[in-house]
Design a protein around this motif. Structure first.
Motif, PDB file in Angstrom:
ATOM      1  N   TRP A  45       1.381  -1.570   0.228  1.00  0.00           N
ATOM      2  CA  TRP A  45       0.060  -0.234   0.377  1.00  0.00           C
ATOM      3  C   TRP A  45       0.828   1.545   0.127  1.00  0.00           C
ATOM      4  O   TRP A  45       1.876   1.265   0.264  1.00  0.00           O
ATOM      5  CB  TRP A  45      -0.750  -0.256   1.036  1.00  0.00           C
ATOM      6  CG  TRP A  45      -1.873   1.017   1.884  1.00  0.00           C
ATOM      7  CD1 TRP A  45      -2.762   1.347   0.815  1.00  0.00           C
ATOM      8  CD2 TRP A  45      -1.544   2.220   2.408  1.00  0.00           C
ATOM      9  NE1 TRP A  45      -3.302   3.037   0.732  1.00  0.00           N
ATOM     10  CE2 TRP A  45      -1.944   3.556   1.814  1.00  0.00           C
ATOM     11  CE3 TRP A  45      -0.144   3.046   2.773  1.00  0.00           C
ATOM     12  CZ2 TRP A  45      -2.393   5.202   2.273  1.00  0.00           C
ATOM     13  CZ3 TRP A  45      -0.235   4.396   3.580  1.00  0.00           C
ATOM     14  CH2 TRP A  45      -0.729   5.079   3.085  1.00  0.00           C
ATOM     15  N   PHE A  46       0.203   2.596  -1.078  1.00  0.00           N
ATOM     16  CA  PHE A  46       0.907   3.335  -0.933  1.00  0.00           C
ATOM     17  C   PHE A  46       0.199   4.911  -1.103  1.00  0.00           C
ATOM     18  O   PHE A  46      -0.330   4.517  -1.943  1.00  0.00           O
ATOM     19  CB  PHE A  46       2.202   3.883  -1.845  1.00  0.00           C
ATOM     20  CG  PHE A  46       3.359   4.680  -1.670  1.00  0.00           C
ATOM     21  CD1 PHE A  46       3.868   4.592  -0.106  1.00  0.00           C
ATOM     22  CD2 PHE A  46       3.350   5.543  -1.994  1.00  0.00           C
ATOM     23  CE1 PHE A  46       4.980   5.899  -0.305  1.00  0.00           C
ATOM     24  CE2 PHE A  46       3.890   6.633  -2.231  1.00  0.00           C
ATOM     25  CZ  PHE A  46       5.159   7.255  -1.629  1.00  0.00           C
ATOM     26  N   SER A  48       0.271   7.753  -2.537  1.00  0.00           N
ATOM     27  CA  SER A  48       0.211   8.810  -2.983  1.00  0.00           C
ATOM     28  C   SER A  48       0.619   7.808  -5.047  1.00  0.00           C
ATOM     29  O   SER A  48       1.423   7.329  -4.904  1.00  0.00           O
ATOM     30  CB  SER A  48       1.516   9.505  -3.183  1.00  0.00           C
ATOM     31  OG  SER A  48       1.571  10.750  -4.647  1.00  0.00           O
ATOM     32  N   THR A  49      -0.296   8.431  -5.712  1.00  0.00           N
ATOM     33  CA  THR A  49       0.432   7.969  -7.281  1.00  0.00           C
ATOM     34  C   THR A  49       1.738   8.635  -8.387  1.00  0.00           C
ATOM     35  O   THR A  49       2.101   8.755  -9.269  1.00  0.00           O
ATOM     36  CB  THR A  49      -0.883   7.997  -8.054  1.00  0.00           C
ATOM     37  OG1 THR A  49      -1.331   8.894  -8.408  1.00  0.00           O
ATOM     38  CG2 THR A  49      -1.411   6.588  -7.567  1.00  0.00           C
ATOM     39  N   PHE A  53       7.563   9.612  -6.192  1.00  0.00           N
ATOM     40  CA  PHE A  53       7.559   8.587  -5.302  1.00  0.00           C
ATOM     41  C   PHE A  53       8.154   6.912  -6.829  1.00  0.00           C
ATOM     42  O   PHE A  53       8.059   6.295  -5.670  1.00  0.00           O
ATOM     43  CB  PHE A  53       6.364   8.454  -5.374  1.00  0.00           C
ATOM     44  CG  PHE A  53       5.967   9.491  -3.404  1.00  0.00           C
ATOM     45  CD1 PHE A  53       6.734   9.486  -2.753  1.00  0.00           C
ATOM     46  CD2 PHE A  53       4.610  10.387  -3.543  1.00  0.00           C
ATOM     47  CE1 PHE A  53       6.334  10.915  -1.643  1.00  0.00           C
ATOM     48  CE2 PHE A  53       4.618  11.151  -3.015  1.00  0.00           C
ATOM     49  CZ  PHE A  53       5.112  11.389  -2.098  1.00  0.00           C
ATOM     50  N   TRP A  56       7.365   3.126  -6.308  1.00  0.00           N
ATOM     51  CA  TRP A  56       5.894   3.504  -4.772  1.00  0.00           C
ATOM     52  C   TRP A  56       5.094   3.840  -5.522  1.00  0.00           C
ATOM     53  O   TRP A  56       3.826   3.052  -5.489  1.00  0.00           O
ATOM     54  CB  TRP A  56       6.791   3.987  -3.239  1.00  0.00           C
ATOM     55  CG  TRP A  56       7.510   3.565  -2.309  1.00  0.00           C
ATOM     56  CD1 TRP A  56       8.641   3.368  -2.601  1.00  0.00           C
ATOM     57  CD2 TRP A  56       7.133   2.371  -1.987  1.00  0.00           C
ATOM     58  NE1 TRP A  56       9.298   2.693  -1.202  1.00  0.00           N
ATOM     59  CE2 TRP A  56       8.387   2.043  -1.263  1.00  0.00           C
ATOM     60  CE3 TRP A  56       6.375   0.926  -1.366  1.00  0.00           C
ATOM     61  CZ2 TRP A  56       8.198   1.173  -0.699  1.00  0.00           C
ATOM     62  CZ3 TRP A  56       6.660   0.290  -0.757  1.00  0.00           C
ATOM     63  CH2 TRP A  56       7.806  -0.064  -0.132  1.00  0.00           C
ATOM     64  N   ALA A  60       0.819   2.026  -6.859  1.00  0.00           N
ATOM     65  CA  ALA A  60      -0.561   2.822  -5.788  1.00  0.00           C
ATOM     66  C   ALA A  60      -1.465   3.066  -7.346  1.00  0.00           C
ATOM     67  O   ALA A  60      -2.384   2.692  -6.784  1.00  0.00           O
ATOM     68  CB  ALA A  60      -0.698   4.825  -5.372  1.00  0.00           C
ATOM     69  N   ARG A  77      -4.509  -4.160  -1.571  1.00  0.00           N
ATOM     70  CA  ARG A  77      -2.759  -3.414  -0.486  1.00  0.00           C
ATOM     71  C   ARG A  77      -2.504  -4.456   0.806  1.00  0.00           C
ATOM     72  O   ARG A  77      -3.337  -4.651   1.779  1.00  0.00           O
ATOM     73  CB  ARG A  77      -3.074  -2.187  -0.707  1.00  0.00           C
ATOM     74  CG  ARG A  77      -3.006  -1.466  -1.358  1.00  0.00           C
ATOM     75  CD  ARG A  77      -4.109  -2.228  -3.336  1.00  0.00           C
ATOM     76  NE  ARG A  77      -3.015  -1.035  -4.117  1.00  0.00           N
ATOM     77  CZ  ARG A  77      -3.281  -1.040  -6.022  1.00  0.00           C
ATOM     78  NH1 ARG A  77      -3.827  -2.446  -5.689  1.00  0.00           N
ATOM     79  NH2 ARG A  77      -3.216  -0.780  -6.217  1.00  0.00           N
TER      80      ARG A  77
END
Length: 391
Positions: A45-46, A48-49, A53, A56, A60, A77
């Motif tokens: 799980w993250f 922000s898209t 990043f 990661w 997302a 997630r």
């Protein structure tokens, strides 16, 4: 037979090459017509898209549900906790997967068996899920899950617990089978079923001789793959060039090394290459080089051979089982600049017929692996049915 394939190593729409070896084995199994499968492939799980990043953000953006090659895949997630996450990962993974698996059962896919890949944290989580849903379990060991993680005390305990709880364990080579048995698992429950190669996708192409003898390295640019050894060998190999297919955190370091050794003009970085395009690169090369410090069963070796390209490889774990004939290529005497150079020179001095290299690869179709899986799964289900009948 209905199976649930469970692993974090499975492709998704954002990362189509991630764990493709798990998907490929499953596709051949489903193609037998004797198995129906659903896949639960959890993703970290993250929140922000945003592109800043990096990797990661790609996680997302991955879909929560998709259909790949006719197989339904769910991507629940799970949280990844820095520093302490390694020890908590199996429990977090299992907890995140429970609702997705329960939903499958509610929708009518009451599977017969869990087919899990990679022992840590995936296999340990699968053992927890097998106990929770009261389903038999088969775990496949693939490499560093057995050669690296058992070096840590708590992961070793959890891996051993999962291996002993599993109804059967598959390893992708005999060397890994020995490692699993050394953990205390009954040898009768550990089966070696090597990976195969897609002989239709990977096949010889028309080629013209290279002006310079061309080496190809395929894989993530990470320390375990040790592409620096190949670059370091180039000053010892005049008239030889290197093409690197893959990307990763070591790219800047490798570029710097090439400049320092004054071989930048003989090193080409292609970046990430989709699997469907690899055939052209295999076919154009004179040799594939794999200098890894760890490998379970390296698919790139057979892929290159299926294209008629012999290999030079480090002598680690399952690799000697793949490179077992002069038609296949040469194993390094040592993992060093000189070791790579000596092996390349040995290959050039006794270069195999490319048709013979292809014929060698043809011995490694997926058929035997698929048949072995079907036999093993049937045995597991029969044993489970016998235990229930006695109870």
């Amino acid at each position: 037979m209905k199976i649930l394939t469970f692993s974090t190593l499975f492709p998704n729409g954002e990362k189509p090459g991630h764990g493709i070896f798990v998907e490929t084995r499953l596709r051949h199994l489903v193609a037998s017509g004797q198995v129906e499968s659903r896949v639960v492939a959890p993703i970290p799980w993250f929140p922000s898209t945003h592109p800043r990043f990096g990797n990661w953000a790609r996680f997302a953006r991955a879909p929560r549900h998709e259909v790949r090659h006719g197989i339904q895949v769910a991507h629940p997630r799970y949280p990844v906790i820095p520093k302490v996450g390694m020890n908590l990962a199996p429990a977090l993974l299992a907890q995140a997967a429970k609702p997705a698996i329960a939903r499958l059962i509610d929708e009518g896919f009451d599977f017969d068996l869990i087919d899990a890949h990679y022992f840590y944290p995936d296999g340990v989580a699968a053992a927890m899920l097998g106990r929770y849903f009261n389903k038999p379990l088969v775990i496949t060991a693939r490499g560093s899950d057995i050669t690296l993680f058992p070096q840590y005390a708590l992961p070793r305990k959890m891996i051993t617990w999962a291996a002993k709880r599993a109804d059967a364990v598959i390893t992708v080579c005999n060397a890994l089978r020995d490692e699993v048995v050394a953990l205390g698992v009954d040898a009768d429950r550990v089966v070696s079923l090597r990976n195969g190669v897609d002989l239709h996708l990977f096949r010889p192409t028309e080629r013209t001789p290279n002006a310079m003898f061309t080496l190809l390295a395929v894989g993530h640019l990470v320390p375990v793959k040790a592409q620096d050894l190949i670059i370091g060998a180039l000053p010892l190999l005049p008239g030889v060039r290197l093409v690197l297919a893959g990307d990763g955190p070591d790219r800047a370091k490798l570029e710097t090394l090439a400049r320092e050794l004054k071989v930048s003009d003989r090193v080409t970085f292609l970046g990430a290459v989709p699997q469907a395009q690899l055939r052209e690169h295999y076919g154009a090369a004179d040799a594939l080089v794999l200098s890894s410090s760890r490998e379970g069963w390296a698919n790139v070796l057979l892929e290159a051979m299926a294209c008629g390209t012999p290999v030079v490889a480090s002598r680690v774990y399952g690799t000697p089982e793949v490179v077992a004939s002069p038609d296949a290529g040469v194993l390094m005497g040592e993992r060093s600049y000189q070791g790579v150079a000596d092996a390349v020179n040995a290959l050039r001095a006794n270069y195999p017929d490319r048709g013979a290299t292809r014929r060698y690869a043809e011995r490694f179709s997926w058929d035997d692996t698929t048949d072995g899986q079907l036999r093993l799964f049937e045995q597991v289900l029969l044993r489970r049915a016998g235990k229930l009948a006695l109870a």
